[in-house]
Design a protein around this motif. Structure first.
Motif, PDB file in Angstrom:
ATOM      1  N   HIS A 163      53.543   4.326 -18.985  1.00 18.70           N
ATOM      2  CA  HIS A 163      54.165   5.641 -18.870  1.00 18.70           C
ATOM      3  C   HIS A 163      55.628   5.580 -19.303  1.00 18.70           C
ATOM      4  CE1 HIS A 163      54.352   9.737 -16.942  1.00 18.70           C
ATOM      5  NE2 HIS A 163      55.641   9.452 -17.054  1.00 18.70           N
ATOM      6  N   LYS A 164      56.338   4.583 -18.823  1.00 19.92           N
ATOM      7  CA  LYS A 164      57.759   4.480 -19.139  1.00 19.92           C
ATOM      8  C   LYS A 164      57.983   4.158 -20.619  1.00 19.92           C
ATOM      9  CE  LYS A 164      62.111   2.610 -17.446  1.00 19.92           C
ATOM     10  NZ  LYS A 164      62.761   1.699 -16.461  1.00 19.92           N
ATOM     11  N   VAL A 165      57.064   3.399 -21.205  1.00 23.65           N
ATOM     12  CA  VAL A 165      57.178   3.115 -22.642  1.00 23.65           C
ATOM     13  C   VAL A 165      57.200   4.418 -23.428  1.00 23.65           C
ATOM     14  CG1 VAL A 165      55.955   2.158 -24.644  1.00 23.65           C
ATOM     15  CG2 VAL A 165      56.179   0.808 -22.548  1.00 23.65           C
ATOM     16  N   TRP A 166      56.322   5.354 -23.052  1.00 26.73           N
ATOM     17  CA  TRP A 166      56.257   6.638 -23.760  1.00 26.73           C
ATOM     18  C   TRP A 166      57.334   7.602 -23.285  1.00 26.73           C
ATOM     19  CZ3 TRP A 166      53.095   8.532 -27.729  1.00 26.73           C
ATOM     20  CH2 TRP A 166      52.261   7.565 -28.292  1.00 26.73           C
ATOM     21  N   ASP A 167      57.756   7.489 -22.049  1.00 26.87           N
ATOM     22  CA  ASP A 167      58.798   8.366 -21.519  1.00 26.87           C
ATOM     23  C   ASP A 167      60.160   8.057 -22.133  1.00 26.87           C
ATOM     24  OD1 ASP A 167      58.290  10.482 -19.852  1.00 26.87           O
ATOM     25  OD2 ASP A 167      59.009   9.513 -18.040  1.00 26.87           O
ATOM     26  N   SER A 168      60.484   6.765 -22.192  1.00 23.63           N
ATOM     27  CA  SER A 168      61.866   6.443 -22.561  1.00 23.63           C
ATOM     28  C   SER A 168      62.064   5.162 -23.358  1.00 23.63           C
ATOM     29  CB  SER A 168      62.727   6.360 -21.284  1.00 23.63           C
ATOM     30  OG  SER A 168      62.185   5.425 -20.371  1.00 23.63           O
ATOM     31  N   GLU A 169      61.205   4.145 -23.168  1.00 21.89           N
ATOM     32  CA  GLU A 169      61.495   2.857 -23.804  1.00 21.89           C
ATOM     33  C   GLU A 169      61.546   2.949 -25.329  1.00 21.89           C
ATOM     34  OE1 GLU A 169      62.629   0.542 -22.199  1.00 21.89           O
ATOM     35  OE2 GLU A 169      61.642   0.250 -20.278  1.00 21.89           O
ATOM     36  N   MET A 170      60.572   3.632 -25.929  1.00 20.04           N
ATOM     37  CA  MET A 170      60.597   3.747 -27.393  1.00 20.04           C
ATOM     38  C   MET A 170      61.786   4.576 -27.860  1.00 20.04           C
ATOM     39  SD  MET A 170      56.679   3.944 -28.849  1.00 20.04           S
ATOM     40  CE  MET A 170      55.932   5.068 -27.673  1.00 20.04           C
ATOM     41  N   ILE A 171      62.085   5.649 -27.138  1.00 23.20           N
ATOM     42  CA  ILE A 171      63.230   6.497 -27.499  1.00 23.20           C
ATOM     43  C   ILE A 171      64.520   5.705 -27.382  1.00 23.20           C
ATOM     44  CG2 ILE A 171      64.560   8.534 -26.843  1.00 23.20           C
ATOM     45  CD1 ILE A 171      61.929   9.822 -25.971  1.00 23.20           C
ATOM     46  N   ASN A 172      64.680   4.952 -26.291  1.00 20.60           N
ATOM     47  CA  ASN A 172      65.885   4.143 -26.107  1.00 20.60           C
ATOM     48  C   ASN A 172      66.037   3.104 -27.214  1.00 20.60           C
ATOM     49  OD1 ASN A 172      66.129   5.569 -23.742  1.00 20.60           O
ATOM     50  ND2 ASN A 172      65.671   3.848 -22.392  1.00 20.60           N
ATOM     51  N   HIS A 173      64.907   2.494 -27.575  1.00 25.82           N
ATOM     52  CA  HIS A 173      64.940   1.437 -28.583  1.00 25.82           C
ATOM     53  C   HIS A 173      65.365   1.977 -29.947  1.00 25.82           C
ATOM     54  CE1 HIS A 173      63.887  -2.465 -30.302  1.00 25.82           C
ATOM     55  NE2 HIS A 173      63.305  -1.806 -31.297  1.00 25.82           N
ATOM     56  N   PHE A 174      65.061   3.236 -30.198  1.00 20.50           N
ATOM     57  CA  PHE A 174      65.423   3.843 -31.480  1.00 20.50           C
ATOM     58  C   PHE A 174      66.922   4.065 -31.611  1.00 20.50           C
ATOM     59  CE2 PHE A 174      65.079   7.247 -34.797  1.00 20.50           C
ATOM     60  CZ  PHE A 174      64.372   6.497 -35.719  1.00 20.50           C
ATOM     61  N   LYS A 175      67.607   4.131 -30.465  1.00 20.00           N
ATOM     62  CA  LYS A 175      69.076   4.177 -30.411  1.00 20.00           C
ATOM     63  C   LYS A 175      69.678   5.369 -31.152  1.00 20.00           C
ATOM     64  CE  LYS A 175      69.542  -0.816 -29.778  1.00 20.00           C
ATOM     65  NZ  LYS A 175      69.728  -0.701 -28.331  1.00 20.00           N
TER      66      LYS A 175
END
Length: 256
Positions: A163-175
């Motif tokens: 859930h967190k990967v789709w909520d924020s981790e990928m978005i955060n990683h994109f910077k």
């Protein structure tokens, strides 16, 4: 010594603030995209109701109030769990409500000319947030793992959940900031935009449900996810943010 403690306290507060900010980026993208598709008359009404605040600014309201026990009744509004292959009308529903009931309640208030401004503002802010949640597929995920929250994986070298990967981790990683993401989302034709706008809240829920099935099949419990997962899935994240913004604008244009 006191100065050192003060510096450490301030730095920890900054870190906490940054963490909260990143967790909100997706919602702010939805709000910012929606703003680009609002009618002039809708923008004027929003400016008055929100006292000049932007949709991006109020988009995190639904999460912000979770720490206040007075708003506990709204916690179940952030999701709905429909078993794969089943329909909303025939599955067991939460007695406390769900995201579909929540969105429909918000719409009924903001379109009601007799509703007070205070009520309109509250449910307007909730609507902005819930339309974002609706387009995160795991908010329409499985009940047994709480929408992927108990689906444990690793994001690069850090333990997390799907859930967190789709909520924020990928978005955060994109910077990218929320405004940068909103400015660089896919450019679609008018025909493609009309296709995205088509449908009801329930139709959009089923769309997220189908994507949730694909998300569950995209990883295994305990799997280490990273660059390849970003490559395969981040475009879907961006598209969902875009759809959420376009559809939020449609709802506001039609009902405010």
């Amino acid at each position: 010594m006191k100065k050192l403690l003060l510096l450490l306290l301030l730095s920890s507060q900054i870190c906490l603030a940054d963490t909260a900010l990143w967790g909100s980026t997706g919602h702010r993208v939805v709000g910012e995209v929606a703003t680009q598709y609002l009618k002039s008359s809708t923008k004027r009404k929003l400016k008055k109701l929100l006292n000049g605040q932007s949709l991006a600014m109020v988009s995190t309201f639904g999460d912000d109030i979770k720490s206040d026990s007075r708003y506990r009744e709204f916690n179940s509004w952030h999701y709905v769990n429909i078993p794969s292959g089943q329909l909303y009308d025939t599955h067991d529903k939460s007695e406390h409500g769900d995201i579909i009931k929540g969105i429909n309640k918000c719409i009924s208030v903001i379109e009601n000319e007799r509703a007070s401004d205070d009520d309109k503002v509250f449910y307007l802010k909730m609507l902005v947030h819930l339309m974002g949640d609706l387009h995160q597929p795991l908010h329409v995920g499985r009940v047994e793992d709480k929408g992927g929250n108990e689906f444990q994986v690793r994001w690069f070298n850090k333990g997390t959940n799907l859930h967190k990967v789709w909520d924020s981790e990928m978005i955060n990683h994109f910077k990218m900031s929320y405004s940068e993401l909103a400015e660089n989302l896919p450019r679609l034709s008018k025909k493609e935009i009309r296709a995205i706008e088509t449908g009801t809240v329930l139709d959009w829920t089923y769309e997220s449900q189908k994507l949730a099935d694909k998300v569950y099949n995209s990883a295994e419990t305990g799997e280490k996810l990273g660059y390849r997962y970003m490559y395969d899935n981040f475009q879907n994240v961006r598209l969902q943010l875009f759809k959420g913004g376009i559809r939020l604008a449609k709802v506001l244009n039609e009902n405010l």
